[in-house]
Design an enzyme around this catalytic site. Structure first.
Site, PDB file in Angstrom:
ATOM      1  N   LYS A 208       0.840  -1.202   0.000  1.00 19.73           N
ATOM      2  CA  LYS A 208       0.000   0.000   0.000  1.00 19.73           C
ATOM      3  C   LYS A 208       0.878   1.257   0.000  1.00 19.73           C
ATOM      4  O   LYS A 208       0.685   2.149  -0.802  1.00 19.73           O
ATOM      5  CB  LYS A 208      -0.909  -0.040   1.231  1.00 19.73           C
ATOM      6  N   GLU A 214      10.602  -4.669   4.480  1.00 24.50           N
ATOM      7  CA  GLU A 214      10.702  -6.070   4.045  1.00 24.50           C
ATOM      8  C   GLU A 214      10.339  -6.203   2.566  1.00 24.50           C
ATOM      9  O   GLU A 214      11.034  -6.873   1.796  1.00 24.50           O
ATOM     10  CB  GLU A 214       9.743  -6.957   4.868  1.00 24.50           C
ATOM     11  N   GLY A 269      -4.849  -2.253   5.436  1.00 24.77           N
ATOM     12  CA  GLY A 269      -4.084  -3.401   4.931  1.00 24.77           C
ATOM     13  C   GLY A 269      -4.790  -4.731   5.177  1.00 24.77           C
ATOM     14  O   GLY A 269      -4.955  -5.547   4.260  1.00 24.77           O
ATOM     15  N   ARG A 270      -5.233  -4.948   6.406  1.00 16.58           N
ATOM     16  CA  ARG A 270      -5.833  -6.249   6.741  1.00 16.58           C
ATOM     17  C   ARG A 270      -7.268  -6.382   6.226  1.00 16.58           C
ATOM     18  O   ARG A 270      -7.891  -7.414   6.408  1.00 16.58           O
ATOM     19  CB  ARG A 270      -5.752  -6.493   8.248  1.00 16.58           C
ATOM     20  N   GLU A 355      -4.712  -7.337  15.229  1.00 11.54           N
ATOM     21  CA  GLU A 355      -4.226  -5.998  14.897  1.00 11.54           C
ATOM     22  C   GLU A 355      -5.358  -4.981  15.069  1.00 11.54           C
ATOM     23  O   GLU A 355      -5.122  -3.825  15.399  1.00 11.54           O
ATOM     24  CB  GLU A 355      -3.680  -5.960  13.461  1.00 11.54           C
ATOM     25  N   HIS A 386      -4.864 -34.176  16.876  1.00  9.42           N
ATOM     26  CA  HIS A 386      -3.723 -35.011  17.274  1.00  9.42           C
ATOM     27  C   HIS A 386      -2.601 -34.159  17.842  1.00  9.42           C
ATOM     28  O   HIS A 386      -1.462 -34.619  17.936  1.00  9.42           O
ATOM     29  CB  HIS A 386      -3.230 -35.820  16.068  1.00  9.42           C
ATOM     30  N   LYS A 506       9.692  -1.069  14.417  1.00  4.19           N
ATOM     31  CA  LYS A 506      10.237  -0.647  13.116  1.00  4.19           C
ATOM     32  C   LYS A 506      11.272   0.462  13.316  1.00  4.19           C
ATOM     33  O   LYS A 506      12.339   0.436  12.714  1.00  4.19           O
ATOM     34  CB  LYS A 506       9.118  -0.077  12.234  1.00  4.19           C
TER      35      LYS A 506
HETATM   36  C1  G6Q Z   1      -2.533  -4.053   8.144  1.00  2.77           C
HETATM   37  C2  G6Q Z   1      -1.304  -3.372   8.448  1.00  2.77           C
HETATM   38  C3  G6Q Z   1      -0.053  -4.052   7.955  1.00  2.77           C
HETATM   39  C4  G6Q Z   1       0.308  -3.723   6.516  1.00  2.77           C
HETATM   40  C5  G6Q Z   1       1.752  -4.164   6.265  1.00  2.77           C
HETATM   41  C6  G6Q Z   1       2.183  -3.925   4.838  1.00  2.77           C
HETATM   42  O1  G6Q Z   1      -3.626  -3.640   8.396  1.00  2.77           O
HETATM   43  O2  G6Q Z   1      -1.407  -2.062   8.031  1.00  2.77           O
HETATM   44  O3  G6Q Z   1      -0.083  -5.436   8.116  1.00  2.77           O
HETATM   45  O4  G6Q Z   1      -0.574  -4.349   5.641  1.00  2.77           O
HETATM   46  O5  G6Q Z   1       2.603  -3.472   7.129  1.00  2.77           O
HETATM   47  O6  G6Q Z   1       2.097  -2.574   4.504  1.00  2.77           O
HETATM   48  P1  G6Q Z   1       2.264  -2.119   3.034  1.00  2.77           P
HETATM   49  O7  G6Q Z   1       1.161  -2.704   2.234  1.00  2.77           O
HETATM   50  O8  G6Q Z   1       2.216  -0.616   3.067  1.00  2.77           O
HETATM   51  O9  G6Q Z   1       3.604  -2.625   2.549  1.00  2.77           O
END
Ligand code: G6Q
Length: 540
Positions: A208, A214, A269-270, A355, A386, A506
């Site tokens: 996003k 990463e 994001g989620r 989250e 199991h 971070k």
């Molecule tokens: C979700 C969070 C988080 C996010 C990641 C990736 O709700 O905001 O999990 O999706 O940190 O972020 P980017 O899509 O910006 O790389």
């Protein structure tokens, strides 16, 4: 006016009092006293059947819980969400993932602007791109067709599409191979592309913000891997596309603007699986199946928006979850899908829920008065049986569970499915009703072994049963839990849509990263200093 803190509301006090009256009440008694309980305490919507009768509650409990939900102002909050109001106050953003699955003729506004046409414009571009990849019209730099698709993303840009790809693998194009790279650990990238030919590999850089350490690290490594084989910068245009709101950063990375699929800051994001973040899924299952998933999400949105609370599946799941979390002292909640394709579903819900609901201050910034979100975990049955079910049956912890199962298998082989589902039904029954010492004794078990071999029962579960796992059903399940989390966040008066708790780590990592390869003096606490010094010695 600032709403009262949750602990102060009379509905909550009534529930605390009511909770005491249920001490010692057993599910065995509740079922014995009401032979229709199993039929009555159930609800059905959008093809999902929810049996909530095996919970430690009565009709009175549910009535009180629904009063608590009503008192939180949920109806107005639902309207506010669908109206694009800025419910994510700490980031001043609307929360409009429901717009991602709105039909073409719907109207949903953010800041006075209808976002539905933009949503469909992106969906149409995604569909066109996916058809080209799937048909072979989209070729790699050397003219070969794409055979491997790698999604590079993390958190919300990984867990949703990866879970959904796994869930809908049955419907995927088997001429394509898919991989998901998320971890900054190079082993993730190296193992994912090990058997892939760069000439036939397409990377989707899914971020996003397009600033995530990463993802950008893995994206740069992917570009180097690709260019090392293809030897020409122009190859990037054929082997890299991006999913991002950040057009500038995407262009700076070298990805053509035409190969960027956008979304909007009102998609968290989620909550983004059904935005362009689902591009990899659309490549896998095709645009038509993807649209079926959107229709499923939409059906659950409509149900959530319009159904009375006592028949509203997200509200019921939320209310029951609140009962255990806020009043019965449960610390965790397990998701147990009886379907191998849902093997990443609990990991996905873990992020969605933890989250969103792992908050210690309310929307006004005051410390919350009671508990907020539970620890969410789980694995597919029957494997869990199991492994960790021992604790569910005979341990000392209260772990409410959601069991999810389907009447029809996507791979009908022999009697596998009936065996699977026999376990599905057996487990909730065993958890609820257990096996008494007398029953164990009647089997001839010696006295000394009876404590070990009896089951206390009274362990609660919900059962969700649907006909089969298809894209629409997955969409319904996703929206069901999204809205459940929203209801609970409303009752706790927390912001379910920010995640400031991920920032400190971070920032510290940014500070520590350059220190690892230098020998400059360290200025952390004595533990961190000692660990970094040891790391420096070992890596040398
Ligand atoms: C979700 C969070 C988080 C996010 C990641 C990736 O709700 O905001 O999990 O999706 O940190 O972020 P980017 O899509 O910006 O790389």
């Amino acid at each position: 006016m600032t709403p009262p803190q949750p602990s102060e509301c009379p509905e909550r006090k009534a529930l605390s009092e009511h909770c005491k009256t249920l001490e010692g009440v057993e599910l065995r008694d509740l079922f014995r006293d009401d032979p229709t309980r199993g039929e009555r305490l159930a609800a059905e919507a959008c093809g999902l059947y929810l049996d909530y009768s095996k919970n430690l509650l009565t009709g009175e409990t549910l009535g009180l819980l629904l009063r608590l939900v009503e008192a939180s102002g949920l109806s107005a909050r639902i309207d506010a969400m669908f109206a694009g109001e800025k419910l994510n106050t700490s980031e001043n953003r609307s929360v409009l993932h429901v717009a991602l699955r709105a039909p073409r003729d719907a109207k949903l506004e953010v800041d006075g602007r209808d976002v539905v046409p933009e949503v469909h414009a992106v969906l149409d571009r995604m569909a066109d791109f996916c058809e080209r990849v799937r048909s072979g019209a989209w070729q790699g730099h050397t003219g070969r067709r794409i055979r491997n698709v790698v999604n590079i993303g993390i958190g919300g840009s990984d867990l949703g599409p990866m879970m959904a790809y796994e869930a809908l693998k049955h419907y995927s194009d088997r001429g394509l191979r898919f991989a998901f790279v998320s971890n900054v650990d190079a082993s993730d990238f190296a193992e994912s592309v090990r058997d892939f030919d760069p000439e036939e590999t397409l990377f989707i850089i899914c971020s996003k913000t397009f600033t995530t350490l990463e993802t950008l690290g893995n994206a740069r490594t992917a570009r180097a891997w690709c260019l090392a084989a293809l030897g020409d910068e122009a190859a990037v245009a054929k082997h890299f596309v991006a999913v991002s709101t950040n057009a500038e950063a995407v262009a700076a990375f070298g990805i053509e603007p035409a190969n960027r699929f956008g979304f909007w800051d009102w998609v968290g994001g989620r909550y983004s699986l059904d935005s362009a973040v689902g591009l990899v899924l659309m490549v896998a299952i095709g645009p038509d199946r993807f649209r079926e998933m959107l229709a499923g999400l939409r059906a659950m949105d409509e149900h959530f928006r319009t159904a009375p609370f006592e028949r509203n599946l997200p509200v019921l799941l939320a209310a029951i979850g609140l009962w255990y979390n806020d009043f019965m002292g449960a610390q965790s909640f397990a998701i147990l899908p009886y379907d191998q394709y849902l093997w990443r579903f609990s990991a996905y819900l873990q992020q969605l829920d933890m989250e969103s609901s792992g908050k210690r201050v309310d929307r006004e910034g005051r410390p919350v008065a009671g508990e907020t979100g539970p620890i969410v975990w789980g694995q597919p049955g029957t494997n869990g049986q199991h492994a960790f079910y021992q604790l569910l049956h005979q341990g000392t912890k209260l772990v409410p569970c959601d069991f999810i199962g389907f009447a029809r298998s996507l791979n009908p082989l022999g009697d596998h499915h009936d065996q699977l589902m026999a376990n599905f039904f057996a487990q909730t029954k065993a958890l609820a009703f257990g096996k008494t010492a007398e029953e164990v004794a009647a089997e001839g078990v010696p006295d000394s072994q009876q404590p070990h071999r009896s089951f206390p029962g009274n362990r609660p579960s919900n059962t969700l049963l649907a006909e089969r796992l298809d894209p629409a059903t997955l969409g319904k399940l996703v929206a069901l839990y999204e809205h459940k989390v929203f209801v609970q966040g409303t009752v706790w008066n927390i912001n379910s849509f920010d995640q400031w708790g991920v920032e400190l780590g971070k920032q510290l990592a940014d500070r520590i990263a350059p220190e690892l390869s230098s020998d400059a003096a360290l200025d952390h606490d004595s533990s961190t200093n000692t660990l970094i010094e040891r790391y420096r010695k070992l890596r040398a």
